[in-house]
Scaffold this active site. Structure first.
Site, PDB file in Angstrom:
ATOM      1  N   HIS A  90       0.854  -1.196   0.000  1.00  0.00           N
ATOM      2  CA  HIS A  90       0.000   0.000   0.000  1.00  0.00           C
ATOM      3  C   HIS A  90       0.880   1.233   0.000  1.00  0.00           C
ATOM      4  O   HIS A  90       1.974   1.239   0.563  1.00  0.00           O
ATOM      5  CB  HIS A  90      -0.982   0.002   1.184  1.00  0.00           C
ATOM      6  CG  HIS A  90      -0.356   0.080   2.543  1.00  0.00           C
ATOM      7  ND1 HIS A  90       0.022   1.274   3.130  1.00  0.00           N
ATOM      8  CD2 HIS A  90      -0.051  -0.886   3.452  1.00  0.00           C
ATOM      9  CE1 HIS A  90       0.521   1.036   4.329  1.00  0.00           C
ATOM     10  NE2 HIS A  90       0.504  -0.269   4.546  1.00  0.00           N
ATOM     11  N   ASP A  92      -0.505   4.430   0.787  1.00  0.00           N
ATOM     12  CA  ASP A  92      -0.950   5.428   1.754  1.00  0.00           C
ATOM     13  C   ASP A  92      -0.180   5.240   3.055  1.00  0.00           C
ATOM     14  O   ASP A  92       0.314   4.147   3.350  1.00  0.00           O
ATOM     15  CB  ASP A  92      -2.457   5.335   1.989  1.00  0.00           C
ATOM     16  CG  ASP A  92      -2.862   4.088   2.755  1.00  0.00           C
ATOM     17  OD1 ASP A  92      -2.504   2.979   2.295  1.00  0.00           O
ATOM     18  OD2 ASP A  92      -3.502   4.202   3.814  1.00  0.00           O
ATOM     19  N   ASP A 123       6.581   1.195   5.897  1.00  0.00           N
ATOM     20  CA  ASP A 123       5.149   0.861   5.907  1.00  0.00           C
ATOM     21  C   ASP A 123       4.373   1.841   5.053  1.00  0.00           C
ATOM     22  O   ASP A 123       3.906   2.847   5.530  1.00  0.00           O
ATOM     23  CB  ASP A 123       4.657   0.903   7.365  1.00  0.00           C
ATOM     24  CG  ASP A 123       3.198   0.510   7.513  1.00  0.00           C
ATOM     25  OD1 ASP A 123       2.699  -0.243   6.659  1.00  0.00           O
ATOM     26  OD2 ASP A 123       2.564   0.978   8.470  1.00  0.00           O
ATOM     27  N   GLU A 156      -5.127   1.693   3.065  1.00  0.00           N
ATOM     28  CA  GLU A 156      -5.003   0.631   4.074  1.00  0.00           C
ATOM     29  C   GLU A 156      -4.939   1.194   5.484  1.00  0.00           C
ATOM     30  O   GLU A 156      -5.549   0.651   6.405  1.00  0.00           O
ATOM     31  CB  GLU A 156      -3.759  -0.212   3.784  1.00  0.00           C
ATOM     32  CG  GLU A 156      -3.665  -1.500   4.600  1.00  0.00           C
ATOM     33  CD  GLU A 156      -3.025  -1.308   5.970  1.00  0.00           C
ATOM     34  OE1 GLU A 156      -3.217  -2.179   6.844  1.00  0.00           O
ATOM     35  OE2 GLU A 156      -2.331  -0.288   6.163  1.00  0.00           O
ATOM     36  N   GLU A 157      -4.202   2.280   5.665  1.00  0.00           N
ATOM     37  CA  GLU A 157      -4.013   2.826   7.010  1.00  0.00           C
ATOM     38  C   GLU A 157      -5.299   3.402   7.591  1.00  0.00           C
ATOM     39  O   GLU A 157      -5.449   3.498   8.816  1.00  0.00           O
ATOM     40  CB  GLU A 157      -2.925   3.905   7.000  1.00  0.00           C
ATOM     41  CG  GLU A 157      -1.549   3.434   6.580  1.00  0.00           C
ATOM     42  CD  GLU A 157      -0.878   2.518   7.590  1.00  0.00           C
ATOM     43  OE1 GLU A 157      -1.533   2.125   8.578  1.00  0.00           O
ATOM     44  OE2 GLU A 157       0.304   2.199   7.396  1.00  0.00           O
ATOM     45  N   HIS A 423       4.354   3.892  12.111  1.00  0.00           N
ATOM     46  CA  HIS A 423       3.274   4.678  12.728  1.00  0.00           C
ATOM     47  C   HIS A 423       3.783   5.684  13.748  1.00  0.00           C
ATOM     48  O   HIS A 423       2.997   6.490  14.248  1.00  0.00           O
ATOM     49  CB  HIS A 423       2.208   3.787  13.395  1.00  0.00           C
ATOM     50  CG  HIS A 423       1.439   2.939  12.448  1.00  0.00           C
ATOM     51  ND1 HIS A 423       0.210   2.393  12.760  1.00  0.00           N
ATOM     52  CD2 HIS A 423       1.703   2.538  11.180  1.00  0.00           C
ATOM     53  CE1 HIS A 423      -0.242   1.685  11.736  1.00  0.00           C
ATOM     54  NE2 HIS A 423       0.667   1.758  10.758  1.00  0.00           N
TER      55      HIS A 423
END
Length: 453
Positions: A90, A92, A123, A156-157, A423
Protein backbone atom coordinates in the site's frame (compact mmCIF):
# COMPACT_ATOMS: atom_id res chain seq x y z
CA UNK A 1 24.76 -14.06 -0.68
CA UNK A 2 26.72 -12.03 -3.25
CA UNK A 3 27.69 -15.23 -5.11
CA UNK A 4 24.05 -15.66 -6.10
CA UNK A 5 23.33 -13.86 -9.40
CA UNK A 6 19.92 -12.67 -8.21
CA UNK A 7 21.47 -11.28 -5.02
CA UNK A 8 24.22 -9.58 -7.00
CA UNK A 9 21.64 -7.94 -9.26
CA UNK A 10 19.60 -6.67 -6.32
CA UNK A 11 22.76 -5.26 -4.73
CA UNK A 12 23.54 -3.36 -7.93
CA UNK A 13 20.01 -1.94 -7.99
CA UNK A 14 20.05 -0.54 -4.45
CA UNK A 15 21.17 3.01 -5.42
CA UNK A 16 18.24 3.17 -7.84
CA UNK A 17 15.95 1.80 -5.12
CA UNK A 18 16.97 4.60 -2.79
CA UNK A 19 16.26 7.21 -5.46
CA UNK A 20 12.84 5.74 -6.14
CA UNK A 21 11.92 5.43 -2.48
CA UNK A 22 12.97 9.06 -2.05
CA UNK A 23 10.53 10.06 -4.78
CA UNK A 24 7.71 7.94 -3.37
CA UNK A 25 8.18 9.06 0.24
CA UNK A 26 7.96 12.68 -0.92
CA UNK A 27 4.24 12.26 -1.63
CA UNK A 28 2.22 13.16 1.48
CA UNK A 29 -0.16 10.33 0.68
CA UNK A 30 -2.24 10.22 3.86
CA UNK A 31 -5.71 9.03 2.82
CA UNK A 32 -7.44 11.47 5.17
CA UNK A 33 -8.38 14.22 2.78
CA UNK A 34 -9.58 16.48 5.56
CA UNK A 35 -5.96 16.75 6.67
CA UNK A 36 -3.90 16.16 3.52
CA UNK A 37 -4.54 17.11 -0.12
CA UNK A 38 -5.99 14.32 -2.22
CA UNK A 39 -3.63 15.30 -5.02
CA UNK A 40 -0.72 13.93 -2.95
CA UNK A 41 -2.28 10.44 -2.89
CA UNK A 42 -3.17 10.67 -6.55
CA UNK A 43 0.42 11.62 -7.34
CA UNK A 44 1.75 8.56 -5.50
CA UNK A 45 -0.71 6.33 -7.34
CA UNK A 46 0.39 7.72 -10.72
CA UNK A 47 4.05 7.23 -9.77
CA UNK A 48 3.41 3.54 -9.09
CA UNK A 49 1.34 3.13 -12.25
CA UNK A 50 4.16 4.66 -14.29
CA UNK A 51 6.70 2.37 -12.60
CA UNK A 52 4.64 -0.73 -13.44
CA UNK A 53 4.19 0.41 -17.03
CA UNK A 54 7.95 0.91 -17.35
CA UNK A 55 8.50 -2.67 -16.17
CA UNK A 56 6.28 -4.05 -18.93
CA UNK A 57 3.09 -4.55 -16.95
CA UNK A 58 -0.13 -4.74 -18.91
CA UNK A 59 -3.62 -3.53 -18.00
CA UNK A 60 -2.13 -0.97 -15.60
CA UNK A 61 -5.01 0.92 -14.04
CA UNK A 62 -5.89 3.35 -11.28
CA UNK A 63 -8.89 1.74 -9.63
CA UNK A 64 -11.41 4.13 -8.10
CA UNK A 65 -12.46 2.33 -4.93
CA UNK A 66 -15.73 2.98 -3.05
CA UNK A 67 -14.04 4.95 -0.24
CA UNK A 68 -12.89 7.67 -2.64
CA UNK A 69 -9.28 6.54 -2.98
CA UNK A 70 -7.33 4.83 -5.74
CA UNK A 71 -5.58 1.48 -5.83
CA UNK A 72 -3.05 0.64 -8.53
CA UNK A 73 -3.25 -2.61 -10.52
CA UNK A 74 -1.03 -4.19 -13.13
CA UNK A 75 -0.49 -7.60 -14.76
CA UNK A 76 2.86 -8.97 -15.92
CA UNK A 77 2.41 -12.11 -18.04
CA UNK A 78 4.73 -15.03 -17.50
CA UNK A 79 5.29 -18.25 -19.42
CA UNK A 80 2.25 -20.04 -20.77
CA UNK A 81 0.75 -22.33 -18.14
CA UNK A 82 2.66 -20.72 -15.29
CA UNK A 83 1.22 -20.11 -11.86
CA UNK A 84 -0.07 -16.67 -10.89
CA UNK A 85 1.25 -14.73 -7.90
CA UNK A 86 -0.37 -11.58 -6.53
CA UNK A 87 1.99 -9.08 -4.89
CA UNK A 88 0.41 -6.58 -2.48
CA UNK A 89 1.58 -3.35 -0.88
CA UNK A 90 0.00 0.00 0.00
CA UNK A 91 1.17 3.52 -0.75
CA UNK A 92 -0.95 5.43 1.75
CA UNK A 93 0.76 6.28 5.03
CA UNK A 94 -0.02 7.34 8.56
CA UNK A 95 0.07 11.07 9.35
CA UNK A 96 3.52 12.20 10.51
CA UNK A 97 2.13 13.05 13.97
CA UNK A 98 4.31 15.65 15.70
CA UNK A 99 6.63 16.83 12.94
CA UNK A 100 8.77 18.54 15.57
CA UNK A 101 9.56 15.09 16.93
CA UNK A 102 11.20 14.02 13.69
CA UNK A 103 14.96 14.41 13.51
CA UNK A 104 14.59 15.03 9.75
CA UNK A 105 11.54 16.04 7.67
CA UNK A 106 9.07 13.12 7.54
CA UNK A 107 8.48 13.33 3.80
CA UNK A 108 12.15 13.61 2.84
CA UNK A 109 13.97 10.27 2.77
CA UNK A 110 17.12 10.82 4.82
CA UNK A 111 19.98 8.41 5.50
CA UNK A 112 21.21 8.33 9.08
CA UNK A 113 23.19 5.69 10.97
CA UNK A 114 22.74 3.16 8.19
CA UNK A 115 18.94 3.50 7.94
CA UNK A 116 16.65 5.47 5.62
CA UNK A 117 14.18 7.68 7.50
CA UNK A 118 10.82 8.92 6.23
CA UNK A 119 7.10 8.32 6.63
CA UNK A 120 6.19 5.19 4.72
CA UNK A 121 9.80 4.11 4.21
CA UNK A 122 8.96 0.75 5.76
CA UNK A 123 5.15 0.86 5.91
CA UNK A 124 4.61 0.36 3.09
CA UNK A 125 6.19 2.34 0.27
CA UNK A 126 9.29 0.28 0.89
CA UNK A 127 7.13 -2.75 0.11
CA UNK A 128 6.40 -1.31 -3.34
CA UNK A 129 10.12 -0.95 -3.99
CA UNK A 130 10.75 -4.48 -2.67
CA UNK A 131 8.37 -5.91 -5.27
CA UNK A 132 10.00 -3.88 -8.05
CA UNK A 133 13.50 -4.99 -7.03
CA UNK A 134 12.51 -8.67 -6.95
CA UNK A 135 10.97 -8.51 -10.42
CA UNK A 136 13.89 -6.57 -11.90
CA UNK A 137 16.35 -9.10 -10.51
CA UNK A 138 14.43 -11.97 -12.11
CA UNK A 139 14.15 -10.17 -15.44
CA UNK A 140 17.93 -9.72 -15.43
CA UNK A 141 18.51 -13.40 -14.65
CA UNK A 142 16.40 -15.46 -17.01
CA UNK A 143 13.01 -13.78 -16.70
CA UNK A 144 10.02 -13.81 -14.39
CA UNK A 145 8.82 -17.44 -14.26
CA UNK A 146 5.24 -16.78 -13.11
CA UNK A 147 2.35 -14.54 -14.03
CA UNK A 148 2.47 -11.57 -11.66
CA UNK A 149 -0.36 -9.35 -10.56
CA UNK A 150 0.46 -6.30 -8.47
CA UNK A 151 -2.10 -4.44 -6.37
CA UNK A 152 -1.07 -1.36 -4.36
CA UNK A 153 -3.76 -0.05 -2.04
CA UNK A 154 -4.46 3.62 -1.36
CA UNK A 155 -6.29 3.55 1.99
CA UNK A 156 -5.00 0.63 4.07
CA UNK A 157 -4.01 2.83 7.01
CA UNK A 158 -7.48 4.36 7.23
CA UNK A 159 -9.24 0.99 7.41
CA UNK A 160 -12.07 2.26 5.21
CA UNK A 161 -12.22 -0.94 3.17
CA UNK A 162 -12.20 0.56 -0.30
CA UNK A 163 -10.07 -2.13 -1.92
CA UNK A 164 -11.92 -4.87 -0.06
CA UNK A 165 -15.26 -3.72 -1.49
CA UNK A 166 -13.73 -3.29 -4.95
CA UNK A 167 -12.32 -6.83 -4.88
CA UNK A 168 -15.67 -8.24 -3.80
CA UNK A 169 -17.36 -6.45 -6.71
CA UNK A 170 -14.66 -7.57 -9.19
CA UNK A 171 -13.77 -11.07 -7.95
CA UNK A 172 -11.87 -12.10 -11.09
CA UNK A 173 -9.39 -9.25 -10.89
CA UNK A 174 -7.10 -10.51 -8.12
CA UNK A 175 -7.36 -14.27 -8.60
CA UNK A 176 -4.03 -15.95 -7.93
CA UNK A 177 -2.49 -19.23 -6.84
CA UNK A 178 -0.46 -17.48 -4.15
CA UNK A 179 -0.65 -14.02 -2.60
CA UNK A 180 2.38 -12.28 -1.08
CA UNK A 181 1.38 -9.47 1.27
CA UNK A 182 4.39 -7.15 1.58
CA UNK A 183 3.06 -5.33 4.63
CA UNK A 184 4.47 -7.28 7.58
CA UNK A 185 8.02 -7.55 8.90
CA UNK A 186 10.75 -9.70 10.37
CA UNK A 187 10.61 -10.45 14.07
CA UNK A 188 13.85 -8.53 14.29
CA UNK A 189 16.25 -7.20 11.67
CA UNK A 190 18.26 -10.04 10.19
CA UNK A 191 15.88 -12.83 11.27
CA UNK A 192 13.76 -13.98 8.31
CA UNK A 193 10.14 -14.21 9.37
CA UNK A 194 6.75 -14.84 7.86
CA UNK A 195 3.70 -13.60 9.71
CA UNK A 196 1.25 -16.44 10.17
CA UNK A 197 -1.50 -14.67 12.11
CA UNK A 198 -2.99 -11.20 12.28
CA UNK A 199 -5.32 -9.88 14.92
CA UNK A 200 -8.60 -8.43 13.75
CA UNK A 201 -9.79 -5.02 14.81
CA UNK A 202 -12.87 -3.03 15.65
CA UNK A 203 -13.09 0.72 16.14
CA UNK A 204 -15.88 2.10 18.32
CA UNK A 205 -16.69 5.70 19.18
CA UNK A 206 -18.41 6.25 22.54
CA UNK A 207 -20.15 9.44 23.63
CA UNK A 208 -21.43 10.30 27.08
CA UNK A 209 -23.81 13.17 27.85
CA UNK A 210 -24.90 14.31 31.32
CA UNK A 211 -25.96 17.97 31.09
CA UNK A 212 -27.60 20.35 28.65
CA UNK A 213 -24.44 22.44 28.77
CA UNK A 214 -21.23 23.01 30.72
CA UNK A 215 -21.59 24.38 34.25
CA UNK A 216 -19.40 26.42 36.57
CA UNK A 217 -17.49 23.87 38.67
CA UNK A 218 -17.56 26.09 41.74
CA UNK A 219 -21.32 26.58 41.66
CA UNK A 220 -22.40 23.10 40.53
CA UNK A 221 -19.38 20.78 40.96
CA UNK A 222 -19.90 17.99 43.47
CA UNK A 223 -23.49 17.24 42.54
CA UNK A 224 -23.72 17.87 38.81
CA UNK A 225 -22.67 14.71 36.91
CA UNK A 226 -19.44 15.26 34.99
CA UNK A 227 -19.49 13.59 31.55
CA UNK A 228 -15.70 13.50 31.34
CA UNK A 229 -15.45 11.82 34.75
CA UNK A 230 -18.09 9.29 33.63
CA UNK A 231 -16.08 8.58 30.47
CA UNK A 232 -12.91 8.05 32.53
CA UNK A 233 -14.80 5.48 34.64
CA UNK A 234 -15.97 3.68 31.51
CA UNK A 235 -12.51 3.59 29.96
CA UNK A 236 -10.98 2.35 33.20
CA UNK A 237 -13.44 -0.55 33.21
CA UNK A 238 -11.76 -1.91 30.08
CA UNK A 239 -8.61 -2.83 32.02
CA UNK A 240 -7.87 -5.19 34.88
CA UNK A 241 -5.63 -4.17 37.76
CA UNK A 242 -2.55 -5.43 35.88
CA UNK A 243 -3.55 -3.50 32.76
CA UNK A 244 -4.84 -6.48 30.83
CA UNK A 245 -7.89 -6.03 28.61
CA UNK A 246 -11.26 -6.85 30.15
CA UNK A 247 -14.36 -6.74 27.97
CA UNK A 248 -17.36 -8.52 29.46
CA UNK A 249 -17.87 -11.85 27.70
CA UNK A 250 -14.63 -11.74 25.71
CA UNK A 251 -12.04 -14.42 26.52
CA UNK A 252 -8.52 -13.24 27.24
CA UNK A 253 -6.52 -16.31 28.24
CA UNK A 254 -5.35 -17.71 24.89
CA UNK A 255 -1.69 -18.69 24.49
CA UNK A 256 0.71 -18.33 21.57
CA UNK A 257 2.33 -21.53 20.33
CA UNK A 258 5.34 -20.40 18.36
CA UNK A 259 8.20 -17.92 18.41
CA UNK A 260 8.94 -16.55 21.89
CA UNK A 261 9.26 -12.83 22.56
CA UNK A 262 11.64 -12.07 25.43
CA UNK A 263 10.33 -9.51 27.93
CA UNK A 264 13.50 -7.43 27.90
CA UNK A 265 13.69 -7.48 24.12
CA UNK A 266 10.10 -6.29 23.97
CA UNK A 267 10.84 -3.48 26.43
CA UNK A 268 13.70 -2.40 24.18
CA UNK A 269 11.63 -2.68 20.98
CA UNK A 270 8.71 -0.77 22.51
CA UNK A 271 11.03 1.76 24.20
CA UNK A 272 9.33 1.29 27.56
CA UNK A 273 10.64 3.80 30.11
CA UNK A 274 12.81 2.51 32.95
CA UNK A 275 10.73 1.46 35.93
CA UNK A 276 7.47 1.24 33.97
CA UNK A 277 5.89 -2.22 34.04
CA UNK A 278 4.54 -4.15 31.09
CA UNK A 279 0.79 -4.67 31.29
CA UNK A 280 -1.27 -7.85 31.24
CA UNK A 281 -0.35 -11.43 32.07
CA UNK A 282 1.12 -14.40 30.22
CA UNK A 283 4.03 -14.18 27.82
CA UNK A 284 4.54 -11.14 25.63
CA UNK A 285 3.66 -13.26 22.59
CA UNK A 286 0.40 -14.28 24.29
CA UNK A 287 -0.49 -10.67 24.92
CA UNK A 288 0.30 -9.17 21.53
CA UNK A 289 -0.53 -12.03 19.15
CA UNK A 290 -3.08 -14.30 20.83
CA UNK A 291 -5.26 -12.12 23.06
CA UNK A 292 -7.58 -9.12 22.72
CA UNK A 293 -6.05 -5.70 23.34
CA UNK A 294 -7.96 -2.48 23.89
CA UNK A 295 -6.45 0.95 23.23
CA UNK A 296 -7.97 4.38 23.75
CA UNK A 297 -6.98 6.18 20.55
CA UNK A 298 -8.32 9.60 21.39
CA UNK A 299 -10.56 11.61 23.71
CA UNK A 300 -12.59 14.69 22.88
CA UNK A 301 -12.39 16.98 25.90
CA UNK A 302 -11.02 20.44 26.65
CA UNK A 303 -7.22 20.72 26.35
CA UNK A 304 -5.29 21.74 29.44
CA UNK A 305 -4.22 25.00 27.84
CA UNK A 306 -7.23 27.27 27.86
CA UNK A 307 -9.38 25.02 30.04
CA UNK A 308 -12.08 26.75 32.12
CA UNK A 309 -13.41 25.74 35.57
CA UNK A 310 -16.36 23.84 34.17
CA UNK A 311 -18.23 20.60 34.74
CA UNK A 312 -18.25 18.95 31.32
CA UNK A 313 -21.62 18.19 29.76
CA UNK A 314 -20.32 15.82 27.06
CA UNK A 315 -17.24 13.75 26.27
CA UNK A 316 -16.23 11.29 23.53
CA UNK A 317 -13.55 8.69 22.97
CA UNK A 318 -12.39 6.48 20.09
CA UNK A 319 -11.53 2.94 21.16
CA UNK A 320 -9.65 0.25 19.25
CA UNK A 321 -10.07 -3.41 20.13
CA UNK A 322 -7.69 -5.93 18.55
CA UNK A 323 -8.99 -9.50 18.48
CA UNK A 324 -6.98 -12.68 17.81
CA UNK A 325 -7.70 -15.44 15.30
CA UNK A 326 -10.63 -17.53 16.48
CA UNK A 327 -12.56 -14.50 17.70
CA UNK A 328 -15.26 -13.08 15.44
CA UNK A 329 -14.76 -9.32 15.09
CA UNK A 330 -18.51 -8.79 14.67
CA UNK A 331 -19.22 -10.52 17.97
CA UNK A 332 -16.33 -8.68 19.64
CA UNK A 333 -17.82 -5.38 18.49
CA UNK A 334 -21.16 -6.29 20.04
CA UNK A 335 -19.48 -7.23 23.32
CA UNK A 336 -17.42 -4.03 23.40
CA UNK A 337 -20.45 -1.82 22.78
CA UNK A 338 -22.48 -3.68 25.40
CA UNK A 339 -19.63 -3.33 27.89
CA UNK A 340 -19.33 0.42 27.33
CA UNK A 341 -23.04 0.89 27.77
CA UNK A 342 -23.36 -1.28 30.87
CA UNK A 343 -20.39 0.32 32.63
CA UNK A 344 -21.53 3.91 32.16
CA UNK A 345 -22.21 5.31 35.66
CA UNK A 346 -24.86 7.61 37.15
CA UNK A 347 -27.49 6.94 34.53
CA UNK A 348 -25.56 9.07 32.06
CA UNK A 349 -26.70 8.93 28.45
CA UNK A 350 -24.33 6.83 26.38
CA UNK A 351 -24.17 6.11 22.68
CA UNK A 352 -21.74 3.94 20.72
CA UNK A 353 -20.93 3.86 17.03
CA UNK A 354 -18.89 1.36 15.08
CA UNK A 355 -16.32 3.18 12.91
CA UNK A 356 -14.36 0.31 11.39
CA UNK A 357 -13.92 -3.44 11.62
CA UNK A 358 -11.75 -6.25 10.24
CA UNK A 359 -11.51 -9.96 10.94
CA UNK A 360 -8.42 -11.74 12.22
CA UNK A 361 -6.36 -13.95 9.90
CA UNK A 362 -4.55 -17.28 10.22
CA UNK A 363 -2.42 -18.65 7.38
CA UNK A 364 -1.98 -22.27 6.34
CA UNK A 365 1.74 -22.63 7.01
CA UNK A 366 1.79 -26.22 5.76
CA UNK A 367 1.19 -25.13 2.17
CA UNK A 368 3.89 -25.59 -0.52
CA UNK A 369 4.38 -21.84 -0.88
CA UNK A 370 5.72 -21.64 2.67
CA UNK A 371 8.42 -24.20 1.91
CA UNK A 372 9.33 -22.28 -1.23
CA UNK A 373 9.68 -19.13 0.87
CA UNK A 374 11.68 -20.94 3.55
CA UNK A 375 14.16 -22.13 0.92
CA UNK A 376 14.40 -18.62 -0.53
CA UNK A 377 14.98 -17.00 2.83
CA UNK A 378 17.71 -19.51 3.66
CA UNK A 379 19.65 -18.12 0.71
CA UNK A 380 18.83 -14.48 1.36
CA UNK A 381 19.69 -14.82 5.06
CA UNK A 382 22.59 -17.34 5.19
CA UNK A 383 22.64 -19.41 8.33
CA UNK A 384 19.15 -18.35 9.41
CA UNK A 385 16.02 -20.51 9.43
CA UNK A 386 12.69 -18.90 8.58
CA UNK A 387 10.57 -18.19 11.65
CA UNK A 388 6.82 -17.91 12.14
CA UNK A 389 5.45 -15.01 14.15
CA UNK A 390 2.16 -13.31 14.77
CA UNK A 391 1.39 -9.66 14.29
CA UNK A 392 -0.76 -7.57 16.56
CA UNK A 393 -1.89 -5.35 13.72
CA UNK A 394 -4.65 -5.95 11.22
CA UNK A 395 -4.75 -6.22 7.43
CA UNK A 396 -8.48 -6.71 6.72
CA UNK A 397 -7.80 -7.32 3.03
CA UNK A 398 -6.22 -10.68 3.95
CA UNK A 399 -9.57 -12.08 5.00
CA UNK A 400 -11.31 -10.65 1.97
CA UNK A 401 -8.77 -12.35 -0.31
CA UNK A 402 -8.96 -15.59 1.68
CA UNK A 403 -12.74 -15.61 1.34
CA UNK A 404 -12.70 -14.76 -2.37
CA UNK A 405 -9.91 -17.20 -3.22
CA UNK A 406 -10.03 -20.02 -0.65
CA UNK A 407 -7.51 -22.14 -2.57
CA UNK A 408 -4.89 -19.39 -2.71
CA UNK A 409 -1.89 -19.55 -0.39
CA UNK A 410 -1.22 -16.30 1.48
CA UNK A 411 2.19 -15.27 2.84
CA UNK A 412 3.01 -12.12 4.78
CA UNK A 413 6.50 -10.63 4.68
CA UNK A 414 7.82 -7.09 4.77
CA UNK A 415 10.08 -4.38 6.11
CA UNK A 416 8.34 -3.41 9.37
CA UNK A 417 10.75 -4.94 11.88
CA UNK A 418 10.78 -3.30 15.37
CA UNK A 419 13.51 -0.76 14.64
CA UNK A 420 11.40 0.61 11.79
CA UNK A 421 9.05 2.28 14.30
CA UNK A 422 6.13 2.29 11.87
CA UNK A 423 3.27 4.68 12.73
CA UNK A 424 5.61 6.58 15.08
CA UNK A 425 7.88 9.55 14.54
CA UNK A 426 11.21 8.79 12.88
CA UNK A 427 9.95 5.79 10.91
CA UNK A 428 12.78 4.17 8.98
CA UNK A 429 13.71 1.22 6.84
CA UNK A 430 16.88 -0.86 6.92
CA UNK A 431 18.38 -0.96 3.41
CA UNK A 432 19.89 -4.33 4.33
CA UNK A 433 16.40 -5.68 5.03
CA UNK A 434 15.10 -4.20 1.78
CA UNK A 435 17.93 -5.86 -0.14
CA UNK A 436 17.61 -9.27 1.52
CA UNK A 437 13.83 -9.44 1.35
CA UNK A 438 13.89 -8.43 -2.32
CA UNK A 439 16.28 -11.33 -2.94
CA UNK A 440 14.06 -13.64 -0.92
CA UNK A 441 10.95 -12.63 -2.87
CA UNK A 442 12.70 -13.11 -6.21
CA UNK A 443 13.98 -16.55 -5.23
CA UNK A 444 10.58 -17.45 -3.84
CA UNK A 445 8.95 -16.69 -7.19
CA UNK A 446 11.53 -18.90 -8.90
CA UNK A 447 11.11 -21.72 -6.37
CA UNK A 448 7.35 -21.52 -6.52
CA UNK A 449 7.33 -21.60 -10.30
CA UNK A 450 9.43 -24.74 -10.34
CA UNK A 451 7.23 -26.42 -7.78
CA UNK A 452 10.09 -26.75 -5.29
CA UNK A 453 8.88 -28.17 -2.01
Amino acid sequence: MSSNPVAATVASLMPRAKEELTELVAFKSVADFDQFPQVESEGAARWIADALTAEGFQDVALLDTPDGTQSVYGFLPGPEGARTVLLYAHYDVQPPLDEAGWATPPFELTERDGRWYGRGAADCKGGVIMHLLALRALKANGGVPVHVKVIVEGSEEQGTGGLERYAENHPDLLTADTIVIGDAGNFRAGLPTVTSTLRGMTLVRVRIDTLEGNLHSGQFGGAAPDALAALVRVLDSLRAEDGGTTVDGLAGDEVWDGLRYDDEQFRKDAKVLDGVELIGSGTVADRIWARPAVTVLGIDCPPVVGATPSVQASARALISLRVPPGVDAVEATKLLRAHLESHTPWGARVSTEQIGQGQAFRADTASPAYQAMADAMAVAYPGQEMQYAGQGGSIPLCNTLAALYPKAEILLIGLSEPEAQIHAVNESVSPDELERLSVAEALFLRNYASGAN
